[in-house]
Scaffold this motif. Structure first.
Motif, PDB file in Angstrom:
ATOM      1  N   ALA A 119      43.564  15.455 -48.169  1.00  0.00           N
ATOM      2  CA  ALA A 119      42.868  14.460 -47.342  1.00  0.00           C
ATOM      3  C   ALA A 119      43.382  14.431 -45.906  1.00  0.00           C
ATOM      4  O   ALA A 119      42.584  14.491 -44.956  1.00  0.00           O
ATOM      5  CB  ALA A 119      42.966  13.072 -47.992  1.00  0.00           C
ATOM      6  N   PRO A 120      44.716  14.354 -45.670  1.00  0.00           N
ATOM      7  CA  PRO A 120      45.167  14.359 -44.270  1.00  0.00           C
ATOM      8  C   PRO A 120      44.893  15.681 -43.565  1.00  0.00           C
ATOM      9  O   PRO A 120      44.690  15.698 -42.351  1.00  0.00           O
ATOM     10  CB  PRO A 120      46.676  14.086 -44.382  1.00  0.00           C
ATOM     11  N   LEU A 121      44.857  16.798 -44.310  1.00  0.00           N
ATOM     12  CA  LEU A 121      44.564  18.092 -43.689  1.00  0.00           C
ATOM     13  C   LEU A 121      43.131  18.136 -43.166  1.00  0.00           C
ATOM     14  O   LEU A 121      42.879  18.617 -42.052  1.00  0.00           O
ATOM     15  CB  LEU A 121      44.794  19.217 -44.701  1.00  0.00           C
ATOM     16  N   PHE A 122      42.193  17.623 -43.942  1.00  0.00           N
ATOM     17  CA  PHE A 122      40.807  17.558 -43.466  1.00  0.00           C
ATOM     18  C   PHE A 122      40.693  16.631 -42.258  1.00  0.00           C
ATOM     19  O   PHE A 122      39.923  16.889 -41.330  1.00  0.00           O
ATOM     20  CB  PHE A 122      39.882  17.082 -44.593  1.00  0.00           C
ATOM     21  N   GLY A 123      41.466  15.540 -42.259  1.00  0.00           N
ATOM     22  CA  GLY A 123      41.471  14.652 -41.107  1.00  0.00           C
ATOM     23  C   GLY A 123      41.955  15.356 -39.850  1.00  0.00           C
ATOM     24  O   GLY A 123      41.403  15.161 -38.756  1.00  0.00           O
ATOM     25  N   CYS A 124      42.989  16.184 -39.995  1.00  0.00           N
ATOM     26  CA  CYS A 124      43.505  16.948 -38.846  1.00  0.00           C
ATOM     27  C   CYS A 124      42.451  17.903 -38.303  1.00  0.00           C
ATOM     28  O   CYS A 124      42.258  18.011 -37.086  1.00  0.00           O
ATOM     29  CB  CYS A 124      44.751  17.729 -39.250  1.00  0.00           C
ATOM     30  N   LEU A 125      41.768  18.600 -39.203  1.00  0.00           N
ATOM     31  CA  LEU A 125      40.733  19.545 -38.774  1.00  0.00           C
ATOM     32  C   LEU A 125      39.632  18.822 -38.005  1.00  0.00           C
ATOM     33  O   LEU A 125      39.178  19.289 -36.946  1.00  0.00           O
ATOM     34  CB  LEU A 125      40.142  20.256 -39.995  1.00  0.00           C
ATOM     35  N   HIS A 126      39.222  17.679 -38.499  1.00  0.00           N
ATOM     36  CA  HIS A 126      38.210  16.888 -37.794  1.00  0.00           C
ATOM     37  C   HIS A 126      38.727  16.444 -36.430  1.00  0.00           C
ATOM     38  O   HIS A 126      37.992  16.467 -35.427  1.00  0.00           O
ATOM     39  CB  HIS A 126      37.841  15.668 -38.650  1.00  0.00           C
ATOM     40  N   GLY A 127      40.000  16.064 -36.364  1.00  0.00           N
ATOM     41  CA  GLY A 127      40.593  15.655 -35.095  1.00  0.00           C
ATOM     42  C   GLY A 127      40.632  16.780 -34.083  1.00  0.00           C
ATOM     43  O   GLY A 127      40.363  16.565 -32.891  1.00  0.00           O
ATOM     44  N   TRP A 128      40.958  17.996 -34.525  1.00  0.00           N
ATOM     45  CA  TRP A 128      40.975  19.144 -33.606  1.00  0.00           C
ATOM     46  C   TRP A 128      39.586  19.357 -32.992  1.00  0.00           C
ATOM     47  O   TRP A 128      39.458  19.581 -31.788  1.00  0.00           O
ATOM     48  CB  TRP A 128      41.383  20.418 -34.342  1.00  0.00           C
ATOM     49  N   LEU A 129      38.557  19.297 -33.846  1.00  0.00           N
ATOM     50  CA  LEU A 129      37.193  19.534 -33.369  1.00  0.00           C
ATOM     51  C   LEU A 129      36.743  18.448 -32.398  1.00  0.00           C
ATOM     52  O   LEU A 129      36.140  18.741 -31.356  1.00  0.00           O
ATOM     53  CB  LEU A 129      36.236  19.604 -34.570  1.00  0.00           C
ATOM     54  N   ARG A 130      37.041  17.190 -32.701  1.00  0.00           N
ATOM     55  CA  ARG A 130      36.625  16.102 -31.813  1.00  0.00           C
ATOM     56  C   ARG A 130      37.381  16.154 -30.483  1.00  0.00           C
ATOM     57  O   ARG A 130      36.808  15.890 -29.425  1.00  0.00           O
ATOM     58  CB  ARG A 130      36.861  14.757 -32.493  1.00  0.00           C
ATOM     59  N   ALA A 131      38.683  16.467 -30.534  1.00  0.00           N
ATOM     60  CA  ALA A 131      39.467  16.489 -29.301  1.00  0.00           C
ATOM     61  C   ALA A 131      39.021  17.608 -28.371  1.00  0.00           C
ATOM     62  O   ALA A 131      38.855  17.398 -27.162  1.00  0.00           O
ATOM     63  CB  ALA A 131      40.955  16.630 -29.637  1.00  0.00           C
ATOM     64  N   THR A 132      38.837  18.808 -28.920  1.00  0.00           N
ATOM     65  CA  THR A 132      38.409  19.924 -28.075  1.00  0.00           C
ATOM     66  C   THR A 132      37.003  19.699 -27.537  1.00  0.00           C
ATOM     67  O   THR A 132      36.709  20.031 -26.384  1.00  0.00           O
ATOM     68  CB  THR A 132      38.462  21.252 -28.861  1.00  0.00           C
ATOM     69  N   ASN A 133      36.135  19.117 -28.338  1.00  0.00           N
ATOM     70  CA  ASN A 133      34.780  18.832 -27.869  1.00  0.00           C
ATOM     71  C   ASN A 133      34.790  17.802 -26.741  1.00  0.00           C
ATOM     72  O   ASN A 133      34.013  17.900 -25.781  1.00  0.00           O
ATOM     73  CB  ASN A 133      33.930  18.328 -29.035  1.00  0.00           C
ATOM     74  N   SER A 134      35.688  16.808 -26.826  1.00  0.00           N
ATOM     75  CA  SER A 134      35.721  15.756 -25.807  1.00  0.00           C
ATOM     76  C   SER A 134      36.200  16.264 -24.453  1.00  0.00           C
ATOM     77  O   SER A 134      35.896  15.662 -23.424  1.00  0.00           O
ATOM     78  CB  SER A 134      36.614  14.608 -26.269  1.00  0.00           C
ATOM     79  N   VAL A 135      36.954  17.370 -24.435  1.00  0.00           N
ATOM     80  CA  VAL A 135      37.420  17.923 -23.157  1.00  0.00           C
ATOM     81  C   VAL A 135      36.610  19.147 -22.743  1.00  0.00           C
ATOM     82  O   VAL A 135      36.973  19.868 -21.814  1.00  0.00           O
ATOM     83  CB  VAL A 135      38.927  18.284 -23.224  1.00  0.00           C
TER      84      VAL A 135
END
Length: 394
Positions: free
Chosen positions: A162-178
């Motif tokens: 569960a936390p690993l999937f959360g990290c993957l989602h965070g990477w995608l959202r962070a890179t998309n936001s910049v």
């Protein structure tokens, strides 16, 4: 964060009933080692990261995100492997549970919470960190209550993934936001080579590592000593960590809010943060004195007896830990005193850990909690002295 804390606390009696107190203790030790791993993988971004992002331009934020990902991907495997080998030395049984506990906490070092705090994106913090971890805990609790080996294995797998999937989602959202793609983090940059990245932020890294040693090693030391009070201390330590996590949103908001102040407003915001730290510290002590004994006995599923003195020390320890996080990461980082933050963090940890085992052997769990509380108190007093000195200099 509150959802994570509540679901993690509910997981404690469920695990104890499912596998027994000794197996749960191995899982808790694994989580403590995983906490060390998470701090090493995060590599100081949790200390200065939100302030850096809050003050950065869009281009600089893109560089911060990509540099952070490149560095943490590079060091995560060696750190987690080392943590696993350490667990083999620390545990004699239930090693699979211990490794699972390490991974549930260790993978948190790959998250992007620090970035979302800097851009004041609380929704992203929720859906990439709080929600997956909470859902993982809830689903894990349901599976662990089933009386079968398959359900138990599935429950432990959910807690890890569960936390690993959360990290993957965070990477995608962070890179998309910049405005960049995740694959750009793999691109080579001479200015952001792994060696150059490792050399930056030494005070943030030392502060994080010292803080993690002081937060996570007491349970390892007491559990490894074989002291009769070890089960009670492990229980209190676990409850303290989850409650600290529940109050994390307040510290996170202040960590991003204080550094955003203009020069004339900075003193006012530092004062507000210091006042919040004092209120949380006193409130924690009061609540623990009133409700600590029945709450801790419920968490242990009736396996340990808790005295009022232990409950009071637990409340003081939690309150000082909250104050230390708020003062250190909100106030000292904002006024540019990261080196002094690192110094006082080390001094407090050294004092508390030096007294931990002698006090624990002499006075049980109350003595051990008193020792770590003293160390936290030294840190808080040191931080307040730094703030006072900064104010005097104008």
């Amino acid at each position: 964060m509150v959802l994570v804390a509540v679901s993690s606390i509910l997981l404690v009696p469920t695990l104890i009933e499912a596998v027994g107190a000794s197996a749960w203790a191995a899982f808790a030790v694994g989580q403590a080692v995983g906490g060390f791993c998470a701090v090493l993988i995060l590599y100081g971004w949790g200390v200065e990261g939100p302030a850096l992002v809050a003050r950065a331009s869009v281009g600089d934020r893109r560089r911060l995100v990509l540099s952070s990902l490149r560095l943490r991907w590079s060091i995560s495997a060696p750190v987690l492997i080392t943590g696993g080998l350490l667990l083999l030395a620390l545990t004699d049984s239930h090693r699979v549970l211990a490794v699972a506990g390490m991974l549930t906490n260790g993978l948190a070092g790959l998250g992007m919470t620090w970035f979302f705090l800097g851009v004041k994106d609380g929704w992203s913090v929720f859906i990439t960190d709080s929600m997956p971890r909470s859902l993982g805990n809830v689903l894990g609790i349901l599976l662990l209550q089933e009386d079968s080996e398959t359900a138990f294995a599935s429950g432990m797998a959910v807690l890890v993934l569960a936390p690993l999937f959360g990290c993957l989602h965070g990477w995608l959202r962070a890179t998309n936001s910049v405005g960049c793609a995740l694959r750009q983090a793999f691109a080579h940059s001479p200015d952001d080579s792994i060696g150059a990245l490792l050399g930056r932020g030494k005070h943030s890294v030392s502060t994080s590592f010292t803080g993690s040693i002081y937060t996570l090693s007491p349970v390892i030391i007491i559990a490894g000593s074989g002291a009769p009070s070890a089960p009670l201390f492990v229980l209190v330590d676990k409850a303290q960590k989850q409650l600290l996590s529940a109050f994390a949103p307040v510290a996170n908001v202040l960590q991003a809010w204080v550094p955003r102040a203009r020069e004339k407003e900075l003193l006012k915001r530092v004062f507000v943060a210091a006042l919040a730290a004092a209120l949380f510290a006193s409130g924690s002590l009061m609540c623990s004195a009133l409700f600590g004994v029945p709450a801790l006995e419920w968490l242990s599923a009736g396996t340990v007896s808790v005295s009022s003195s232990v409950a009071a020390w637990a409340g003081l320890y939690l309150g000082l830990a909250l104050a230390e996080v708020i003062l250190g990461r909100s106030c000292l980082v904002a006024i540019g005193a990261v080196s002094r933050l690192s110094f006082w963090s080390f001094v407090g940890a050294a004092i508390g850990l030096a007294l931990l085992l002698p006090a624990g052997m002499a006075w049980g769990a109350a003595g051990a909690l008193g020792a770590v509380s003293l160390g936290q108190g030294v840190r808080v007093c040191g931080y307040l002295f730094v703030i006072w000195s900064w104010k005097r200099r104008g």
